[in-house]
Design an enzyme around this catalytic site. Structure first.
Site, PDB file in Angstrom:
ATOM      1  N   GLY A  81      52.741  28.769 -23.091  1.00 24.91           N
ATOM      2  CA  GLY A  81      53.393  27.573 -22.606  1.00 24.91           C
ATOM      3  C   GLY A  81      54.605  27.921 -21.759  1.00 24.91           C
ATOM      4  O   GLY A  81      55.346  27.040 -21.336  1.00 24.91           O
TER       5      GLY A  81
ATOM      6  N   PRO B 163      50.672  34.841 -23.173  1.00 22.74           N
ATOM      7  CA  PRO B 163      50.952  34.284 -21.845  1.00 22.74           C
ATOM      8  C   PRO B 163      49.786  34.489 -20.884  1.00 22.74           C
ATOM      9  O   PRO B 163      49.208  35.569 -20.825  1.00 22.74           O
ATOM     10  CB  PRO B 163      52.161  35.098 -21.380  1.00 22.74           C
ATOM     11  CG  PRO B 163      52.047  36.392 -22.122  1.00 22.74           C
ATOM     12  CD  PRO B 163      51.373  36.099 -23.425  1.00 22.74           C
ATOM     13  N   GLY B 164      49.424  33.428 -20.189  1.00 27.12           N
ATOM     14  CA  GLY B 164      48.419  33.543 -19.130  1.00 27.12           C
ATOM     15  C   GLY B 164      49.130  33.407 -17.798  1.00 27.12           C
ATOM     16  O   GLY B 164      49.428  34.386 -17.099  1.00 27.12           O
TER      17      GLY B 164
ATOM     18  N   ARG C  87      43.340  22.972  -8.989  1.00 26.35           N
ATOM     19  CA  ARG C  87      44.511  22.483  -9.736  1.00 26.35           C
ATOM     20  C   ARG C  87      45.137  21.217  -9.143  1.00 26.35           C
ATOM     21  O   ARG C  87      45.499  20.305  -9.898  1.00 26.35           O
ATOM     22  CB  ARG C  87      45.568  23.595  -9.895  1.00 26.35           C
ATOM     23  CG  ARG C  87      45.025  24.811 -10.677  1.00 26.35           C
ATOM     24  CD  ARG C  87      46.117  25.808 -11.027  1.00 26.35           C
ATOM     25  NE  ARG C  87      46.992  25.327 -12.064  1.00 26.35           N
ATOM     26  CZ  ARG C  87      48.189  24.841 -11.881  1.00 26.35           C
ATOM     27  NH1 ARG C  87      48.723  24.793 -10.677  1.00 26.35           N
ATOM     28  NH2 ARG C  87      48.892  24.391 -12.889  1.00 26.35           N
TER      29      ARG C  87
ATOM     30  N   TYR D 235      44.760  18.577 -11.975  1.00 27.55           N
ATOM     31  CA  TYR D 235      45.983  18.384 -12.777  1.00 27.55           C
ATOM     32  C   TYR D 235      47.107  17.715 -11.979  1.00 27.55           C
ATOM     33  O   TYR D 235      48.230  17.667 -12.454  1.00 27.55           O
ATOM     34  CB  TYR D 235      46.540  19.736 -13.234  1.00 27.55           C
ATOM     35  CG  TYR D 235      45.605  20.645 -13.984  1.00 27.55           C
ATOM     36  CD1 TYR D 235      45.134  20.298 -15.253  1.00 27.55           C
ATOM     37  CD2 TYR D 235      45.234  21.874 -13.452  1.00 27.55           C
ATOM     38  CE1 TYR D 235      44.306  21.159 -15.946  1.00 27.55           C
ATOM     39  CE2 TYR D 235      44.403  22.743 -14.148  1.00 27.55           C
ATOM     40  CZ  TYR D 235      43.946  22.374 -15.402  1.00 27.55           C
ATOM     41  OH  TYR D 235      43.134  23.231 -16.088  1.00 27.55           O
TER      42      TYR D 235
ATOM     43  N   CYS E 257      33.120  17.244   0.711  1.00 25.14           N
ATOM     44  CA  CYS E 257      32.784  15.833   0.884  1.00 25.14           C
ATOM     45  C   CYS E 257      32.983  15.077  -0.414  1.00 25.14           C
ATOM     46  O   CYS E 257      32.052  14.824  -1.188  1.00 25.14           O
ATOM     47  CB  CYS E 257      31.374  15.695   1.423  1.00 25.14           C
ATOM     48  SG  CYS E 257      31.334  16.244   3.126  1.00 25.14           S
ATOM     49  N   GLU E 258      34.239  14.751  -0.650  1.00 24.17           N
ATOM     50  CA  GLU E 258      34.738  14.199  -1.906  1.00 24.17           C
ATOM     51  C   GLU E 258      36.244  14.172  -1.658  1.00 24.17           C
ATOM     52  O   GLU E 258      36.724  15.013  -0.909  1.00 24.17           O
ATOM     53  CB  GLU E 258      34.375  15.204  -3.012  1.00 24.17           C
ATOM     54  CG  GLU E 258      34.673  14.897  -4.446  1.00 24.17           C
ATOM     55  CD  GLU E 258      33.956  13.717  -5.016  1.00 24.17           C
ATOM     56  OE1 GLU E 258      34.649  12.709  -5.177  1.00 24.17           O
ATOM     57  OE2 GLU E 258      32.750  13.794  -5.312  1.00 24.17           O
TER      58      GLU E 258
HETATM   59  C1  LIG Z   1      45.141  28.988 -22.226  1.00 22.70           C
HETATM   60  C2  LIG Z   1      45.728  29.588 -23.424  1.00 22.70           C
HETATM   61  C3  LIG Z   1      46.909  30.326 -23.315  1.00 22.70           C
HETATM   62  C4  LIG Z   1      47.633  30.548 -22.015  1.00 22.70           C
HETATM   63  O1  LIG Z   1      48.288  29.443 -21.525  1.00 22.70           O
HETATM   64  P1  LIG Z   1      49.200  29.602 -20.205  1.00 22.70           P
HETATM   65  O2  LIG Z   1      49.754  28.252 -19.994  1.00 22.70           O
HETATM   66  O3  LIG Z   1      48.292  30.052 -19.094  1.00 22.70           O
HETATM   67  O4  LIG Z   1      50.219  30.633 -20.498  1.00 22.70           O
HETATM   68  C5  LIG Z   1      47.389  30.908 -24.472  1.00 22.70           C
HETATM   69  N1  LIG Z   1      46.767  30.756 -25.661  1.00 22.70           N
HETATM   70  C6  LIG Z   1      45.626  30.059 -25.795  1.00 22.70           C
HETATM   71  C7  LIG Z   1      44.976  29.958 -27.116  1.00 22.70           C
HETATM   72  C8  LIG Z   1      45.073  29.442 -24.677  1.00 22.70           C
HETATM   73  O5  LIG Z   1      43.943  28.730 -24.820  1.00 22.70           O
END
Ligand SMILES: *Cc1c(COP(=O)(O)O)cnc(C)c1O
Length: 402
Positions: A220, A262-263, A300, A304, A330-331
């Site tokens: 998050g 973290p992603g 995105r 979102y 086309c949308e």
């Molecule tokens: C998607 C996800 C994340 C990563 O979220 P980010 O907002 O990209 O940091 C971490 N943990 C779990 C279990 C997720 O599904």
């Protein structure tokens, strides 16, 4: 740490557009920022790889020393292929059937279970022979309080903290070995108090599990998308979280590892998406820039309502004008409304910033368009890490029976 307009233009000329570009050293910088922020805790970071799974990115994360969080058994297999040992893999699926959980167990990865029914099946079959982590839904609401919503399920993720008694009954009757507890509230969290409140709840939960080794606070972490956005203050967060763990240890004598997943934080800012302006289209009220891409490549904004900063890298010093940037799908396919960008001419390259996370990964072949190529810039070298789709890819796996 950013790639310059000149570098990006060169890459677009060399590899064509649309093109995803990732900057390895920026990923490293983000990883090291996290490590440093939490250096006073016993911390481990699991890259949430669903953000970007190119095998080279996974290998790079492995080389940095990161761990990895996977949400499908296929991501687990990709992680193994990239060189992660099972011990460095956390498997956090949602709503998968029991056999997929078992497949993770057979591979020896860390399992994160987020459903009472699965917990019960797992306990009945394996008892305490294989340690697990339980994913909780802490029902946290931003803004200083957490909301306890009895009888109202507001998220499909995790097991409600209000089901603790049920969990305890299962753990007791099956002898489950609960090694970790987890929460991931999901949103772009810039208020670090949300994490700290979550941590307080996790400490309360920990009292129910005497063999706990780690507390996973999910992710998050917010990254800046807008020019004036703030990101999560990870240094401050790290200091506060580590203090909380120390204090807890002093009070209870219990010491846990703290895990994060973290992603976005690791890969978002390292990514650039370069497109070409196909046409300028002036209507009665609007000047459109129609680019050679669409939500099939970067979903995105449409999905979102996400904001991505856009710049004209071919004409960075042109007079700014107001444009609506759209794709050629086309949308309804709008990347940005009423955006001030240096004058765009047909043929100019535009760049979308913060395109590393959930960019290529969520792309599709909608409209029978080809997926973009991906390039990794590492040690000043540009490496092609995925070739652009070709026409044949559209027919791959189709069976012509007529
Ligand atoms: C998607 C996800 C994340 C990563 O979220 P980010 O907002 O990209 O940091 C971490 N943990 C779990 C279990 C997720 O599904």
């Amino acid at each position: 740490m950013t790639l310059s307009h000149t570098q990006l233009v060169e890459l677009a000329n060399r590899f064509g557009t649309p093109l995803y570009v990732y900057h390895a050293e920026k990923i490293k910088e983000q990883y090291e920022t996290l490590q440093k922020a939490f250096e006073n805790c016993n911390s481990r970071f699991f890259y949430a790889c669903k953000a970007l799974t190119n095998i080279n990115i996974l290998k790079y994360m492995e080389q940095l020393g990161a761990n990895i969080d996977c949400v499908s058994i296929h991501e687990v297999n990709l992680a193994l292929k990239a060189g992660f040992t099972p011990e460095r893999i956390l498997f956090t699926p949602n709503c998968v059937d029991f056999t997929e959980i078992e497949a993770g167990k057979d591979l020896g990865v860390n399992l994160n279970i987020d459903n009472i029914s699965i917990l019960e099946q797992f306990g009945n079959k394996y008892g305490g022979s294989y340690p697990i982590c339980i994913r909780f839904n802490p029902h946290i609401m931003g803004g200083g309080n957490y909301k306890i919503s009895t009888g109202h399920v507001d998220s499909k993720f995790g097991i409600s903290i209000h089901q603790m008694r049920h969990i305890e009954r299962i753990v007791k009757s099956t002898g489950l070995n609960v090694k970790g507890v987890h929460m991931h509230t999901g949103s772009d969290i810039k208020d670090i108090n949300v994490f700290l409140q979550g941590l307080e709840i996790m400490f309360e939960i920990a009292e129910h599990f005497p063999d706990l080794a780690f507390v996973d606070l999910g992710s998050g972490f917010k990254v800046p998308y807008h020019e004036d956005d703030v990101s999560t203050d990870v240094a401050e967060l790290g200091a506060r979280v580590c203090d909380a763990f120390k204090k807890y240890e002093k009070e209870t004598g219990r010491r846990f590892e703290v895990w994060f997943e973290p992603g976005k934080f690791l890969v978002s800012e390292a990514g650039y998406f370069i497109v070409k302006a196909n046409v300028i289209k002036q209507t009665t009220a609007t000047v459109f820039v129609g680019v050679n891409s669409g939500f099939n490549h970067l979903i995105r904004p449409m999905f979102y309502e996400a904001y991505h900063r856009i710049e004209n890298i071919s004409n960075p010093f042109g007079n700014p004008r107001i444009y609506t940037v759209v794709g050629h799908i086309c949308e309804t396919d709008t990347f940005a409304w009423d955006r001030k960008i240096s004058e765009v001419r047909e043929g100019d390259y535009l760049v979308f910033y913060n395109a590393g996370a959930y960019g290529f990964e969520m792309s599709s072949n909608f409209n029978s368009r080809l997926k973009p190529a991906e390039v990794l810039v590492k040690d000043g070298e540009a490496l092609l890490i995925r070739k652009r789709d070709e026409f044949e890819d559209l027919l791959r796996n189709q069976i012509e029976v007529l």
